[in-house]
Design an enzyme around this catalytic site. Structure first.
Site, PDB file in Angstrom:
ATOM      1  CG  ASN A  75      -0.250   0.165   2.531  1.00 12.30           C
ATOM      2  OD1 ASN A  75       0.976   0.236   2.586  1.00 12.30           O
ATOM      3  ND2 ASN A  75      -1.014   0.213   3.605  1.00 12.30           N
ATOM      4  N   GLY A 124       6.643   1.845   1.938  1.00 17.95           N
ATOM      5  CA  GLY A 124       7.396   1.349   0.785  1.00 17.95           C
ATOM      6  C   GLY A 124       7.753   2.493  -0.153  1.00 17.95           C
ATOM      7  CG  LEU A 135       8.672  -9.748   4.257  1.00 21.46           C
ATOM      8  CD1 LEU A 135       8.364 -10.997   3.448  1.00 21.46           C
ATOM      9  CD2 LEU A 135       9.951  -9.106   3.754  1.00 21.46           C
ATOM     10  CB  ALA A 136       2.631  -5.961   4.135  1.00 25.38           C
ATOM     11  CB  ALA A 137       3.786  -5.853   9.538  1.00 18.99           C
ATOM     12  CE1 TYR A 143       6.597  -5.016  14.166  1.00 16.27           C
ATOM     13  CE2 TYR A 143       7.866  -6.241  15.786  1.00 16.27           C
ATOM     14  CZ  TYR A 143       7.666  -5.842  14.480  1.00 16.27           C
ATOM     15  OH  TYR A 143       8.523  -6.264  13.509  1.00 16.27           O
ATOM     16  NE  ARG A 184      22.238  17.448  22.784  1.00 13.77           N
ATOM     17  CZ  ARG A 184      20.953  17.097  22.743  1.00 13.77           C
ATOM     18  NH1 ARG A 184      20.178  17.476  21.741  1.00 13.77           N
ATOM     19  NH2 ARG A 184      20.438  16.355  23.695  1.00 13.77           N
TER      20      ARG A 184
HETATM   21  P1  NAD Z   1       8.989  -1.621   5.888  1.00 10.44           P
HETATM   22  O1  NAD Z   1       8.095  -0.624   6.537  1.00 10.44           O
HETATM   23  O2  NAD Z   1      10.133  -1.083   5.096  1.00 10.44           O
HETATM   24  O3  NAD Z   1       8.174  -2.620   4.995  1.00 10.44           O
HETATM   25  C1  NAD Z   1       6.806  -2.902   5.210  1.00 10.44           C
HETATM   26  C2  NAD Z   1       6.112  -2.764   3.868  1.00 10.44           C
HETATM   27  O4  NAD Z   1       4.759  -3.152   4.034  1.00 10.44           O
HETATM   28  C3  NAD Z   1       6.112  -1.335   3.343  1.00 10.44           C
HETATM   29  O5  NAD Z   1       6.482  -1.349   1.976  1.00 10.44           O
HETATM   30  C4  NAD Z   1       4.670  -0.876   3.539  1.00 10.44           C
HETATM   31  O6  NAD Z   1       4.287   0.087   2.572  1.00 10.44           O
HETATM   32  C5  NAD Z   1       3.922  -2.188   3.418  1.00 10.44           C
HETATM   33  N1  NAD Z   1       2.655  -2.218   4.145  1.00 10.44           N
HETATM   34  C6  NAD Z   1       2.426  -1.889   5.444  1.00 10.44           C
HETATM   35  N2  NAD Z   1       1.141  -2.059   5.759  1.00 10.44           N
HETATM   36  C7  NAD Z   1       0.529  -2.532   4.647  1.00 10.44           C
HETATM   37  C8  NAD Z   1      -0.813  -2.906   4.337  1.00 10.44           C
HETATM   38  N3  NAD Z   1      -1.794  -2.813   5.242  1.00 10.44           N
HETATM   39  N4  NAD Z   1      -1.088  -3.351   3.087  1.00 10.44           N
HETATM   40  C9  NAD Z   1      -0.106  -3.437   2.146  1.00 10.44           C
HETATM   41  N5  NAD Z   1       1.163  -3.085   2.379  1.00 10.44           N
HETATM   42  C10 NAD Z   1       1.484  -2.630   3.614  1.00 10.44           C
HETATM   43  O7  NAD Z   1       9.529  -2.564   7.079  1.00 10.44           O
HETATM   44  P2  NAD Z   1      10.630  -3.708   7.041  1.00 10.44           P
HETATM   45  O8  NAD Z   1      11.639  -3.360   8.068  1.00 10.44           O
HETATM   46  O9  NAD Z   1      11.056  -4.022   5.650  1.00 10.44           O
HETATM   47  O10 NAD Z   1       9.786  -4.913   7.656  1.00 10.44           O
HETATM   48  C11 NAD Z   1       9.279  -5.974   6.855  1.00 10.44           C
HETATM   49  C12 NAD Z   1       8.707  -7.022   7.789  1.00 10.44           C
HETATM   50  O11 NAD Z   1       9.719  -7.546   8.638  1.00 10.44           O
HETATM   51  C13 NAD Z   1       7.620  -6.479   8.721  1.00 10.44           C
HETATM   52  O12 NAD Z   1       6.633  -7.467   8.882  1.00 10.44           O
HETATM   53  C14 NAD Z   1       8.345  -6.278  10.028  1.00 10.44           C
HETATM   54  O13 NAD Z   1       7.475  -6.354  11.128  1.00 10.44           O
HETATM   55  C15 NAD Z   1       9.314  -7.454   9.991  1.00 10.44           C
HETATM   56  N6  NAD Z   1      10.471  -7.269  10.841  1.00 10.44           N
HETATM   57  C16 NAD Z   1      11.361  -6.288  10.580  1.00 10.44           C
HETATM   58  C17 NAD Z   1      12.475  -6.131  11.401  1.00 10.44           C
HETATM   59  C18 NAD Z   1      13.502  -5.057  11.149  1.00 10.44           C
HETATM   60  O14 NAD Z   1      14.480  -4.975  11.915  1.00 10.44           O
HETATM   61  N7  NAD Z   1      13.384  -4.242  10.114  1.00 10.44           N
HETATM   62  C19 NAD Z   1      12.672  -6.992  12.504  1.00 10.44           C
HETATM   63  C20 NAD Z   1      11.725  -7.971  12.751  1.00 10.44           C
HETATM   64  C21 NAD Z   1      10.641  -8.128  11.898  1.00 10.44           C
END
Ligand code: NAD
Length: 333
Positions: free
Chosen positions: A52, A56, A94-96, A163, A216
């Site tokens: 969405n 992203g 992966l979306a969240a 979360y 700082r």
């Molecule tokens: P990110 O925010 O870069 O990627 C999430 C993507 O999901 C984004 O492109 C966003 O636009 C899309 N999105 C969010 N809600 C949506 C929805 N309702 N419908 C469609 N698209 C949606 O974050 P990331 O760091 O790449 O994380 C990816 C996944 O990995 C997530 O599930 C996150 O919880 C998990 N995760 C990340 C980390 C980290 O350190 N980055 C650690 C543990 C878990």
């Protein structure tokens, strides 16, 4: 973006597809998802990104041109998710909402963007008879674990953030779909993932603070919080590796490195990489950055390594590499 090419490849795993694999990546326009998309395209998969664009960015996948399909849609729109699903062999979900801290102010984001979104993915899979899902979970499902390094078998799982609750809830929904509707699942419990294209997280925050004031650096907490870190391309490689090399009904793996790094050390590394001198590093105090932050996590990644995977970076190496890469991406005065 429209799909124009199909490349036929041999598959190393047992997916029921004869030729190229059709993969749907939710959150594929995001930080981790876009690196995963790079690897899947390189492997020859037919890739569809469902995103969405809330966090992203188009520039993270624009280089694939018409070799991928992009669906701009929201996972909370069940009809849109259902429409994207038919013909898919494997869903990387992966979306969240990526911001753990948000849960301290807004209490229904993780429930919706995490748990309900996962339900919508699973229900769409059931309706379209899609059988394989790989899920981006997190080390936060362990809460404040008494066993460190923490193996996948650790329990009971008592997350302390909203979360974390949404990740554990999603894992439970996924295993229930495995048990009830015959899915196969990969649950990946990520360490803190860092690297190129990062748009959030501690290194990103430190660089932006130093950009605003090179004299700082304010650090949330006492700096002694200590966590496992993994470089983002290592994380994407590990996901691909495990979906190719493991084949149980539920395949649950920690994705991380053998070591940890403290926030204090991260602050020092980021300052070193900026080249700024005489920076005063100031700590706000307290044993955690915010309510729900787990002050110390150390994942046991042995199961991943036992599958023949070796990361290119340890935690400190991943942090230094990320600091120098993000400084280039963000730019300093
Ligand atoms: P990110 O925010 O870069 O990627 C999430 C993507 O999901 C984004 O492109 C966003 O636009 C899309 N999105 C969010 N809600 C949506 C929805 N309702 N419908 C469609 N698209 C949606 O974050 P990331 O760091 O790449 O994380 C990816 C996944 O990995 C997530 O599930 C996150 O919880 C998990 N995760 C990340 C980390 C980290 O350190 N980055 C650690 C543990 C878990």
């Amino acid at each position: 973006m429209k799909l124009i090419s199909r490349i036929n490849v041999g598959l190393k795993n047992n997916f029921h597809v004869a030729q190229s694999m059709k993969v749907l990546v939710t959150g594929g326009a995001g930080f981790i998802g876009s690196h995963l998309v790079d690897l899947l395209v390189e492997r020859g998969d037919e890739v569809t990104i469902f995103d969405n664009m809330s966090s992203g960015r188009a520039e993270f996948f624009a280089h694939h041109g018409e070799n991928i399909q992009f669906v701009e849609g929201d996972l909370l729109d069940l009809a849109a998710v259902k429409a994207a699903m038919p013909g898919t062999d494997l869903v990387f979900h992966l979306a969240a909402n990526p911001d753990i801290r948000l849960g301290t102010r807004v209490t229904d984001t993780d429930l919706k963007q995490g748990t309900i979104a996962t339900y919508n993915v699973l229900e769409s899979m059931r309706c379209a008879d899609v059988k394989n899902i790989a899920f981006a979970s997190s080390s936060v499902v362990y809460g404040e674990a008494s066993e460190m390094p923490t193996p996948e078998t650790y329990g009971p799982l008592f997350p302390i953030s909203l979360y974390g609750a949404s990740k554990l809830g999603s894992e439970a929904l996924i295993t229930s779909w495995v048990g009830t509707f015959g899915l196969k699942a990969w649950l990946f419990r990520f360490a803190n993932i860092v690297g190129a294209r990062g748009t959030h997280g501690v290194i990103f925050d430190f660089i932006h603070k130093l950009k605003a004031d090179p004299t700082r650096l304010e650090v949330l907490g006492n700096g002694r919080q200590e966590k496992s870190y993994m470089e983002v391309i290592d994380c994407a490689r590990a996901m691909v590796h495990l979906t190719e090399s493991t084949n149980d009904q539920v395949n649950c793996f920690n994705l991380g490195t053998h070591d940890t790094c403290s926030v204090r050390r991260i602050a020092e590394i980021v300052v070193e990489e900026t080249g700024f001198e005489n920076v005063s590093i100031e700590y706000t105090g307290g044993d955690r950055g915010w309510a729900g932050d787990v002050p110390k996590t150390m994942l046991d990644p042995s199961a991943l390594f036992d599958q023949g995977f070796t990361p290119n970076y340890d935690s400190e190496g991943a942090i230094r590499h990320t600091a120098s890469t993000l400084i280039q991406e963000i730019g300093l005065p």
